[in-house]
Enzyme design. Structure first.
Site, short mmCIF file in Angstrom:
data_model
loop_
_atom_site.label_atom_id
_atom_site.label_comp_id
_atom_site.label_asym_id
_atom_site.label_seq_id
_atom_site.Cartn_x
_atom_site.Cartn_y
_atom_site.Cartn_z
N ASN A 97 -4.56 -10.45 77.95
CA ASN A 97 -4.36 -11.89 77.81
C ASN A 97 -4.46 -12.50 79.20
OD1 ASN A 97 -3.75 -12.15 74.89
ND2 ASN A 97 -2.05 -10.79 75.39
N GLU A 166 1.84 11.35 76.22
CA GLU A 166 2.18 12.77 76.07
C GLU A 166 0.97 13.62 76.45
OE1 GLU A 166 3.34 13.76 72.10
OE2 GLU A 166 4.04 15.77 72.64
#
Lengths: 179, 179
Positions: A97, A166
């Site tokens: 944005n 992860e």
């Protein structure tokens, strides 16, 4: 399909024909500064930018990234490449944005601090030890190293916005959860 | 690899050899009630439960789901299947922290209300109109129908925890972002 799913309450074991061809295409994360995020995901995770889509009238741009297999080819033609991008699995969409990158106080919520929700994305790597060294060489911040905590052989690092990533090596996890 | 990525500031255009074999395996979302979520993702999106991993000493269970292609086979052996699961792209991991399902006031944060961060997951579907009918038939809540808003041909629905799910038909998006 010969595979019989694990039985759990709630599961519809045989997919309805109306769901044929459904594919989990991408996950979207908002990022404060696309230059910083693109540098991180391309440099550290080897991701390629398949498509950037600009919506200046709505004040945002979208970046679609993929970690491609070696030799995997992507259409050169932009229309074909757009269709291809949205037909794959495992795409990462980053939303920018406009203006957040120049606001020193602006930051996004990682989903692990309160209020919780989204947790992380995960990369599988062929060699966890080599990956940890590579992440250290690139000064990536670890939330958890493989040897820390109750769950061994799994690491967590953060991206530039603080989202958790992860890191795991599938071959080391074959006995995970087996009693 | 013949494909040349789109050029953007920050991008490393040629992946480092240390990133070879990295794959975006999954995204993790916390869910309040796994039975409710499994019913939703298996019934409405045709997802299969590849693995459930229980960590009773840590008070949570993990559910790894995939929307498989027709005819795609999954290893029967549980160890092989675990390795296979973590080697794929486009896996959805749902985390259940025990007890949330019986707490009437408990709910997770969707990332689109403030504070923002994570945005959505996305399913590609072969026929958007048929998918919308299927979602309506299953009383799925729409955030945005394909005909609403500035971005046509894309829908957003919510899952039982309120997470947003984008629905798109790749063939309709070929001209997206082309000027």
């Amino acid at each position: 399909m010969s595979f019989k799913t694990e039985h759990q309450p709630g599961m519809t074991e045989t997919p309805a024909p109306q769901t044929r061809g459904f594919r989990l295409n991408h996950s979207m994360l908002r990022v404060k500064d696309p230059e910083r995020s693109l540098a991180f995901y391309s440099r550290v995770f080897g991701m390629r930018l398949l498509r950037k889509l600009d919506f200046p009238e709505l004040d945002f741009s979208l970046y679609f990234l993929a970690a491609l297999d070696e030799g995997e080819t992507v259409p050169e033609d932009v229309g074909e490449r757009t269709r291809w991008t949205f037909s794959q699995r495992g795409i990462l969409e980053l939303t920018h944005n406009y203006g957040t990158e120049i606001d020193p106080d602006f930051h996004y919520h990682d989903g692990n601090a309160e209020p919780q929700g989204f947790g992380h994305i995960c990369f599988a790597v062929p060699d966890l030890d080599a990956a940890v060294k590579w992440l250290d060489d690139n000064q990536v911040r670890f939330v958890k190293r493989p040897e820390d905590g109750a769950l061994k052989d799994v690491a967590f690092v953060t991206d530039p916005d603080g989202y958790w990533i992860e890191i795991l090596e599938p071959a080391r996890l074959g006995r995970l959860g087996q009693t």
